[in-house]
Design a protein around this motif. Structure first.
Motif, PDB file in Angstrom:
ATOM      1  N   GLY A  79       0.802  -1.230   0.000  1.00 35.73           N
ATOM      2  CA  GLY A  79       0.000   0.000   0.000  1.00 35.73           C
ATOM      3  C   GLY A  79       0.823   1.261   0.000  1.00 35.73           C
ATOM      4  N   GLY A  80       1.889   1.259  -0.780  1.00 37.08           N
ATOM      5  CA  GLY A  80       2.702   2.467  -0.886  1.00 37.08           C
ATOM      6  C   GLY A  80       3.891   2.503   0.040  1.00 37.08           C
ATOM      7  N   VAL A 129      12.374  -0.410   5.977  1.00 34.68           N
ATOM      8  CA  VAL A 129      11.106   0.185   5.548  1.00 34.68           C
ATOM      9  C   VAL A 129      11.395   1.493   4.808  1.00 34.68           C
ATOM     10  N   VAL A 130      10.818   1.623   3.593  1.00 34.84           N
ATOM     11  CA  VAL A 130      10.959   2.850   2.808  1.00 34.84           C
ATOM     12  C   VAL A 130       9.563   3.469   2.699  1.00 34.84           C
ATOM     13  N   GLU A 131       9.395   4.668   3.263  1.00 37.38           N
ATOM     14  CA  GLU A 131       8.091   5.336   3.252  1.00 37.38           C
ATOM     15  C   GLU A 131       8.013   6.311   2.085  1.00 37.38           C
ATOM     16  N   PRO A 132       6.793   6.542   1.579  1.00 36.53           N
ATOM     17  CA  PRO A 132       6.653   7.331   0.349  1.00 36.53           C
ATOM     18  C   PRO A 132       7.041   8.794   0.494  1.00 36.53           C
ATOM     19  N   ASP A 133       7.061   9.333   1.713  1.00 30.34           N
ATOM     20  CA  ASP A 133       7.429  10.743   1.847  1.00 30.34           C
ATOM     21  C   ASP A 133       8.932  10.968   1.635  1.00 30.34           C
TER      22      ASP A 133
END
Length: 590
Positions: free
Chosen positions: A31-32, A48-52
């Protein structure tokens, strides 16, 4: 390039920034949010790579299986519902700040967790070794070698290298030969072992020698053989058998304890070669199996079954039985299959009796041979083996060694098939090996161990008079049915060595040509000495819990002695052959 290993990141680092390097074991887009499990030789950590984080997210989208990455991020605790207790890093994850692709990976020929064939594993060995299980095995081997070195270095042993390019000497297998460019028509041999050099070192006063030695033998291969292999080679001056055995027994106990946490027996039992063959049909018996061979010749000497009576009345024959409790559950097909199996070990057939109900007498027996055996013979056999209802009894009849060999092999197979191999570790010493075996084709004696093993007797005339029954000062260490080490007290007097050469059909001129340097050295105050060699590959395989030594050798050969990764052996250009004064002659077609 990195601050920590992937598999060692834990909750003590929460809040800290870490730099990690490794391979993308998996990449998941949830989910992104992109999760990359990064793996190195210590284990896996979830990142973990977050979309921001747009820059890092763009790189993460391009990551594929086995990409080589460098990741910088902050360690944080996982949410309670996402904790993974199956891995050491399961309570944390790394929030990625930057991600760098050090090297992209093309689509792999197989997934690292696939169960692929050995040819593919050897062809792409650099991928195969990347597997966590192979990493574990190879690192265990490293710990084994370093522990052995530490043990010996602190006990006065000298680590001395011996030549790789040496003289061809008969040691039981074909030599690998290396042509000499500067001596046309002459060849070096790669050493089958450092045997003669380590004896020379004892004569040179070095007292205690060891070497982690590479050895080369051009012989037919199988799972526990390689054309080049590694052994721990050791030699001691001024020792007898027990001096060597007691020292290395203590060494092996400490090594197993340190490397794999295994406590071996405080004292290893000892069996003579004769007793091992009589009871187990093998000179490397697996004592985890409680089945034993029993000689029954006395019970069948006068029966009507000529297959039994001939060997029973022959001094060189043997009639033996192998009782298998619970074997009555075996089907007729399984029993027949065992008959085919033992043919590979020289058996002409396999007789058996299945005891369905001992109380019913003959009516409770199923067997193709019982009709040829009288009541006295059957009773005698059953008394000797301790027969019970539910047993099957297998029989071997013929020359002593042949019967021992095929019943010994059957003992192992039946035990494995019926789950009768106990857990644990069962070491022992096998001692008092025969000095010689008689080769009926060559019509001469051959050395059971090697030509430099000392006989039990000191008198030359005694050895000559009793060569057929002479016993050597050789010994083997056996563990769970595997010979892991073998050695002997050596001949240290020139007249005894010359006599042994003579008994082996090695004449004076041949002995001088092949072993002149040894015979000369023996003349100048050679001390009594002895030693042993341990198979590093075999011990590592046992420790790692694998059947094949290829699993603990970084770059092994196939069963046909090929290196599939480098495509060796290969043809050599003609100019290079001319330099070596070598001409290749192709074999004639049949």
């Amino acid at each position: 390039m990195r601050s920590h290993y992937c598999g060692l990141v834990d909750e003590t680092l929460i809040g800290q920034t870490v730099t990690l390097c490794g391979w993308a074991d998996t990449r998941r887009d949830h989910g992104g949010v992109i999760f990359i499990d990064l793996r190195d030789h210590e284990g896996i950590v979830q990142t973990v790579v977050e979309p921001d984080n747009a820059a890092a997210f763009k790189v993460a989208e391009s990551v594929r299986y086995e990409f080589c990455l460098r990741i910088i991020g902050k360690v944080r605790a996982r949410p309670d519902k996402q904790v993974n207790d199956r891995v050491r890093t399961g309570k944390i994850e790394v929030l990625v700040d930057t991600i760098e692709v050090l090297n992209a990976a093309a689509p792999l020929p197989f997934m690292l967790d696939d169960n692929v064939g050995e040819d593919a594993r050897l062809r792409y060995r650099y991928l195969d070794i990347r597997r966590p299980d192979m990493q574990r095995k190879m690192r265990m081997r490293t710990r084994l070698v370093s522990t052995l070195r530490r043990y010996l270095d602190t006990r006065g042993f000298q680590d001395i290298e011996t030549p790789i390019l040496t003289k061809a000497t008969p040691e039981g297998a074909r030599d690998y030969l290396v042509p000499s460019r500067v001596h046309p028509g002459e060849f070096y041999a790669l050493p089958q072992s450092p045997q003669l050099f380590k004896q020379i070192l004892m004569m040179a006063g070095m007292d205690r020698y060891y070497q982690i030695a590479r050895c080369f033998r051009d012989e037919d291969l199988r799972a526990d053989r390689q054309p080049e292999f590694t052994q721990l080679d050791m030699e001691f001056a001024f020792v007898g058998e027990r001096d060597v055995q007691d020292f290395v027994e203590a060494m092996i106990r400490e090594v197993f304890k340190d490397v794999v946490g295994v406590s071996l027996d405080e004292t290893f039992p000892r069996l003579t070669y004769a007793e091992a063959m009589r009871r187990y049909g093998s000179d490397k018996p697996d004592l985890r199996i409680d089945l034993e061979l029993v000689d029954v010749a006395d019970a069948v000497k006068t029966c009507d079954f000529k297959v039994f009576t001939g060997p029973a009345n022959d001094p060189g024959g043997r009639v033996a039985a192998l009782r298998v409790p619970g074997g009555a559950e075996l089907t007729r097909k399984q029993l027949d299959d065992y008959g085919l199996y033992v043919q590979k070990y020289g058996a002409k057939g396999l007789a058996w009796i299945r005891i369905d109900d001992l109380d019913k007498g003959r009516e409770g027996l199923t067997s193709p041979i019982v009709k040829f055996l009288g009541e006295d013979a059957v009773k005698g056999i059953f008394d000797l083996v301790g027969a019970q209802t539910g047993d099957v009894i297998f029989f071997g009849a013929g020359p002593y060694k042949t019967v021992s060999d095929f019943l010994g092999a059957l003992r192992l197979k039946v035990a494995r098939d019926l789950g009768r191999v106990a857990e644990g570790w069962k070491p022992l010493w096998v001692v008092d090996f025969p000095m010689f075996e008689y080769d009926f084709d060559a019509k001469r004696y051959v050395a059971l161990h090697h030509p430099f093993t000392a006989p039990k007797v000191d008198d030359v005339s005694d050895l000559v008079a009793n060569a057929a029954i002479s016993v050597s000062r050789g010994y083997d260490m056996v563990l769970n049915g595997n010979e892991i080490g073998g050695g002997s007290i050596r001949i240290h007097r020139p007249e005894m060595q010359s006599t042994v050469f003579d008994l082996l059909g090695i004449g004076k001129e041949e002995a001088e040509a092949k072993f002149g340097f040894l015979l000369d050295a023996l003349k100048y105050g050679a001390p009594p000495h002895g030693g042993i060699a341990f198979g590093i590959d075999r011990i590592a395989a046992l420790m790692a819990g694998t059947e094949s030594i290829r699993d603990v050798i970084a770059f092994p050969k196939t069963a046909s002695a090929q290196d599939l990764m480098t495509a060796a052996p290969s043809q050599v250009p003609e100019p290079q052959l001319q330099e070596l004064h070598v001409r290749v002659v192709k074999p004639k077609a049949d």
